[in-house]
Scaffold this motif. Structure first.
Motif, mmCIF file in Angstrom:
data_model
loop_
_atom_site.group_PDB
_atom_site.id
_atom_site.type_symbol
_atom_site.label_atom_id
_atom_site.label_comp_id
_atom_site.label_asym_id
_atom_site.label_seq_id
_atom_site.Cartn_x
_atom_site.Cartn_y
_atom_site.Cartn_z
ATOM 1 N N LEU A 241 0.822 -1.205 0.000
ATOM 2 C CA LEU A 241 0.000 0.000 0.000
ATOM 3 C C LEU A 241 0.859 1.259 0.000
ATOM 4 O O LEU A 241 0.562 2.230 -0.716
ATOM 5 N N ARG A 252 -2.147 -0.165 -9.345
ATOM 6 C CA ARG A 252 -3.088 -1.253 -9.564
ATOM 7 C C ARG A 252 -2.419 -2.606 -9.334
ATOM 8 O O ARG A 252 -2.988 -3.506 -8.705
ATOM 9 N N LEU A 255 -1.921 -3.090 -5.549
ATOM 10 C CA LEU A 255 -3.168 -3.433 -4.856
ATOM 11 C C LEU A 255 -3.606 -4.851 -5.215
ATOM 12 O O LEU A 255 -4.131 -5.585 -4.360
ATOM 13 N N ASP A 256 -3.378 -5.243 -6.456
ATOM 14 C CA ASP A 256 -3.667 -6.640 -6.829
ATOM 15 C C ASP A 256 -2.775 -7.607 -6.062
ATOM 16 O O ASP A 256 -3.184 -8.732 -5.747
ATOM 17 N N VAL A 258 -1.912 -7.344 -3.008
ATOM 18 C CA VAL A 258 -2.596 -7.578 -1.733
ATOM 19 C C VAL A 258 -3.626 -8.695 -1.902
ATOM 20 O O VAL A 258 -3.714 -9.616 -1.082
ATOM 21 N N ARG A 259 -4.388 -8.630 -2.970
ATOM 22 C CA ARG A 259 -5.426 -9.645 -3.221
ATOM 23 C C ARG A 259 -4.796 -11.029 -3.448
ATOM 24 O O ARG A 259 -5.286 -12.032 -2.931
ATOM 25 N N LEU A 329 -8.852 -1.415 0.152
ATOM 26 C CA LEU A 329 -8.368 -1.294 -1.220
ATOM 27 C C LEU A 329 -9.255 -0.358 -2.035
ATOM 28 O O LEU A 329 -8.764 0.419 -2.863
ATOM 29 N N THR A 330 -10.556 -0.422 -1.801
ATOM 30 C CA THR A 330 -11.476 0.487 -2.489
ATOM 31 C C THR A 330 -11.174 1.939 -2.131
ATOM 32 O O THR A 330 -11.191 2.824 -3.000
ATOM 33 N N GLU A 333 -8.082 2.910 -4.040
ATOM 34 C CA GLU A 333 -8.354 3.087 -5.465
ATOM 35 C C GLU A 333 -9.064 4.410 -5.727
ATOM 36 O O GLU A 333 -8.747 5.123 -6.683
#
Length: 337
Positions: A241, A252, A255-256, A258-259, A329-330, A333
């Motif tokens: 982050l 992007r 953050l991906d 993290v997923r 995350l939202t 973003e």
């Protein structure tokens, strides 16, 4: 004899090598400092028997704040490396022995041609999904193994060290700066102090992760203790982050990452309910974000505009924590757009 460090430290290395049988009596050695973290003297030592990495814990950490920690944490790190080596020997350096009297140990010097320091890699490049998943799989395996093994609570009863090295500098120190956040931060600090669920590494930071090809190698487990697994996960995800704030063009992908990490780690998470785990993770993650700005160990790679962006994101998330990492995350973003 070749001196590239202070004579006292050189002599300590020489005695350690002799005590561990890694050099002949009277043989010459060379010692040079290695770059790394703030908490230890880490050195390359060349002897007639080979090349080694030697580590001695520091009492006063190399930060601007007054941050002291017990040097016996060096023993906890060695025990953590021994524990992981028993089932994942390729994911930690080989050990050559420790001296309690000298407060140091010797391990393999990693210098493979395809060696990558993950911090350096992530600051310059998009994260590789295979790297992220490989690390998450390893952390999940360590946590799962330790959750099922008896005797670790006694062997790794290092909660006082964890308080000095992690809870106080990263969480309790924030309360001084943000008194309005005393309740949520204080409650999280207390929860972490009481947890004894798995063996926590305590410093799953990209600077402590090397990749030899696609294989992750974990270093620097000075903070190892029985604790809450969310700490290791949050400590790692926090860096994705922060780097997303630093490099919006790669945000992007970060953050991906993290997923991808949570997807892979979740496959090993069998010792507790996943939703309960994620609620705690979503509480802790913004606190660690803020800690790397206004705690005792701020990251060095963000400018003031970026630091303020982290504050603007983290403070509301601490005051009103979401129940999922997806909500965090939202928020990121939306801010980055």
């Amino acid at each position: 004899m070749v001196f590239m460090v202070e004579p006292e430290l050189f002599d300590r290395c020489h005695r350690l090598m002799g005590e561990l049988g890694l050099t002949r009596p009277g043989a010459s050695i060379s010692v040079r400092p290695l770059t790394g973290g703030v908490s230890s003297d880490v050195l390359r030592v060349d002897t007639d028997h080979g090349r080694y990495c030697v580590k001695f814990a520091l009492e006063q950490l190399r930060v601007s704040a007054d941050w002291k920690a017990p040097v016996h944490r060096n023993a906890a790190e060695y025990r953590w490396l021994e524990f992981v080596a028993a089932f994942a020997p390729d994911n930690v350096p080989k050990l050559f022995g420790r001296s309690a009297a000298l407060g140091g140990f010797a391990m393999e010097l990693l210098d493979a041609p395809d060696l990558r320091n993950w911090k350096t890699d992530l600051l310059a490049n998009r994260p590789r999904e295979a790297d992220v998943r490989g690390l998450a799989r390893l952390i999940g395996m360590i946590h799962a193994r330790s959750s099922a093994e008896e005797g670790l609570a006694t062997k790794f009863a290092n909660q006082e060290d964890f308080e000095a090295l992690r809870i106080e500098p990263y969480l309790r120190s924030l309360i001084v700066v943000y008194p309005k956040l005393t309740e949520p931060i204080g409650r999280m600090a207390q929860d972490l102090a009481l947890a004894r669920t798995v063996l926590v590494h305590g410093d799953v930071s990209p600077k402590n992760i090397l990749f030899v090809g696609a294989r992750p190698v974990l270093l620097d487990a000075e903070c190892a203790t029985m604790g809450d697994p969310v700490f290791d996960v949050a400590f790692c995800l926090n860096h994705f982050l922060l780097k997303a704030i630093r490099a919006p063009a790669r945000a992007r992908a970060l953050l991906d990452a993290v997923r991808h990490f949570l997807d892979e780690y979740g496959q090993a998470l069998t010792w507790e309910d996943q939703s309960a785990f994620e609620v705690r993770l979503a509480r802790l993650l913004p606190m660690l974000l803020l800690a790397r700005i206004d705690g005792k160990s701020p990251v060095e790679y963000l400018d003031e505009v970026q630091r303020q962006a982290v504050r603007s994101l983290a403070v509301p998330l601490i005051a009103g924590p979401p129940e999922t990492v997806g909500a965090i995350l939202t928020a990121f973003e939306g801010d980055l757009h």
